[in-house]
Design a protein around this motif. Structure first.
Motif, PDB file in Angstrom:
ATOM      1  N   VAL A   1      -4.583  10.043   8.562  1.00  0.00           N
ATOM      2  CA  VAL A   1      -5.538  10.510   7.543  1.00  0.00           C
ATOM      3  C   VAL A   1      -4.924  10.285   6.162  1.00  0.00           C
ATOM      4  CG1 VAL A   1      -6.772  12.531   6.654  1.00  0.00           C
ATOM      5  CG2 VAL A   1      -6.439  12.276   9.123  1.00  0.00           C
ATOM      6  N   LEU A   2      -5.712   9.687   5.267  1.00  0.00           N
ATOM      7  CA  LEU A   2      -5.222   9.434   3.905  1.00  0.00           C
ATOM      8  C   LEU A   2      -5.179  10.735   3.092  1.00  0.00           C
ATOM      9  CD1 LEU A   2      -7.415   6.275   3.095  1.00  0.00           C
ATOM     10  CD2 LEU A   2      -4.968   6.263   3.686  1.00  0.00           C
TER      11      LEU A   2
ATOM     12  N   ALA B   1       0.857  -1.189   0.000  1.00  0.00           N
ATOM     13  CA  ALA B   1       0.000   0.000   0.000  1.00  0.00           C
ATOM     14  C   ALA B   1       0.890   1.236   0.000  1.00  0.00           C
ATOM     15  CB  ALA B   1      -0.902   0.007   1.228  1.00  0.00           C
ATOM     16  N   ASP B   2       0.317   2.343  -0.450  1.00  0.00           N
ATOM     17  CA  ASP B   2       1.039   3.618  -0.371  1.00  0.00           C
ATOM     18  C   ASP B   2       0.741   4.323   0.935  1.00  0.00           C
ATOM     19  OD1 ASP B   2       2.270   3.563  -3.032  1.00  0.00           O
ATOM     20  OD2 ASP B   2       0.186   3.510  -3.694  1.00  0.00           O
TER      21      ASP B   2
ATOM     22  N   MET C   1      -6.980   2.121   2.544  1.00  0.00           N
ATOM     23  CA  MET C   1      -5.673   2.344   1.914  1.00  0.00           C
ATOM     24  C   MET C   1      -5.764   3.274   0.712  1.00  0.00           C
ATOM     25  SD  MET C   1      -4.485  -1.639   1.746  1.00  0.00           S
ATOM     26  CE  MET C   1      -6.149  -2.210   1.524  1.00  0.00           C
ATOM     27  N   ILE C   2      -4.620   3.896   0.414  1.00  0.00           N
ATOM     28  CA  ILE C   2      -4.382   4.434  -0.937  1.00  0.00           C
ATOM     29  C   ILE C   2      -3.410   3.476  -1.584  1.00  0.00           C
ATOM     30  CG2 ILE C   2      -3.186   6.221  -2.267  1.00  0.00           C
ATOM     31  CD1 ILE C   2      -4.400   8.334  -0.555  1.00  0.00           C
ATOM     32  N   LYS C   3      -3.753   3.048  -2.796  1.00  0.00           N
ATOM     33  CA  LYS C   3      -2.888   2.180  -3.581  1.00  0.00           C
ATOM     34  C   LYS C   3      -2.814   2.726  -5.014  1.00  0.00           C
ATOM     35  CE  LYS C   3      -3.291  -2.176  -3.389  1.00  0.00           C
ATOM     36  NZ  LYS C   3      -1.819  -2.122  -3.558  1.00  0.00           N
TER      37      LYS C   3
ATOM     38  N   GLY D   1      -7.678   4.762  -6.512  1.00  0.00           N
ATOM     39  CA  GLY D   1      -6.795   4.004  -5.618  1.00  0.00           C
ATOM     40  C   GLY D   1      -7.212   3.960  -4.174  1.00  0.00           C
ATOM     41  N   LEU D   2      -8.429   4.433  -3.861  1.00  0.00           N
ATOM     42  CA  LEU D   2      -8.913   4.252  -2.487  1.00  0.00           C
ATOM     43  C   LEU D   2      -9.437   2.833  -2.337  1.00  0.00           C
ATOM     44  CD1 LEU D   2     -10.674   7.637  -1.741  1.00  0.00           C
ATOM     45  CD2 LEU D   2      -8.862   6.577  -0.378  1.00  0.00           C
TER      46      LEU D   2
END
Ligand code: 5RP
Length: 218
Positions: free
Chosen positions: A125-126, A83-84, A92-94, A196-197
């Motif tokens: 926080v993303l 994951a990023d 996640m952000i990917k 990417g969420l």
């Protein structure tokens, strides 16, 4: 330990989730590349893998793992991916490696999503990492204008074509307080393939590497 050593450490740990005769879901990225390397000694015990990218497919084949088309498989026991960014709620952000769409599809078919990450990926926080959005090429400018309306600053990832023949917009300056809502909102823009969420289908298990070892969450 540097970041790459932490990635290697967590990748080794993820091998414990691989059962004999399994068909595995395999993600994409530098952490996953270490995971694939770690699979090499047990490759003969694995039935095969469904891969999320051409890059991972090439690496899996190189160690002798058979690749299955996802349409041949009803259910995967485990999907291992990086994951990023990841929150305590496992959202996640990917897509830093542009493989987000196939990653999301393979993750959808897996019983357990095991996210492997080093501690730099854990956030409250993303949004500090620009959110990748895969877009049909002819819709690029339209989608960018719609993303500006949502408060982001989209930047075209020049020179990148996804495995699906599309382009990526990286959306900067988002503070993502409701990841599920934003995931749905962006996916509703015509021309977006996916974003990417990974909030609706987040990780089930997080293996997080730090100097003090690898901790398991979930
Ligand atoms: C690729 C991804 C990767 O999982 C994400 O970018 C993390 O990559 P890395 O393991 O190289 O830090 O989503 O599309």
């Amino acid at each position: 330990m540097n970041q790459d050593e932490l990635k290697k450490q967590v990748a080794l740990k993820a091998v414990e989730y691989v059962e004999d005769d399994a068909i595995l879901g395999v993600g994409t990225g530098s952490t996953v590349n270490h995971f694939i390397d770690a699979l090499a000694p047990i490759a003969h015990k694995i039935k095969g893998a469904v891969s999320s990218s051409e890059e991972s497919t090439k690496r899996l084949k190189a160690i002798g793992i058979d690749i299955y088309d996802l349409n041949e498989v009803d259910l995967l026991d485990v999907y291992v991916d990086g994951a990023d960014e990841i929150t305590e709620h496992m959202a996640m952000i990917k897509g830093g490696g542009a493989a987000l769409t196939r990653e999301k599809i393979v993750a959808a078919v897996a019983k357990q999503f095991v996210c492997i990450a080093d501690q730099t990926k854990r956030v409250d926080v993303l949004g500090k990492f620009p959110l990748p959005v895969e877009v049909i090429p002819m819709a690029r400018s339209y989608v960018a204008r719609e993303l500006v309306k949502l408060g982001g600053d989209p930047v075209y990832r020049e020179g990148v074509v996804t495995d699906n023949g599309n382009v990526i917009l990286d959306v900067h300056n988002l503070t993502i307080l409701d990841p599920k809502q934003l995931e749905s909102q962006i996916n509703a823009i015509v021309g977006v393939v996916t974003n990417g969420l990974f909030a609706h289908r987040g990780a089930d298990t997080l293996l997080l590497a730090s100097e003090n070892g690898t901790q398991k969450f979930g």
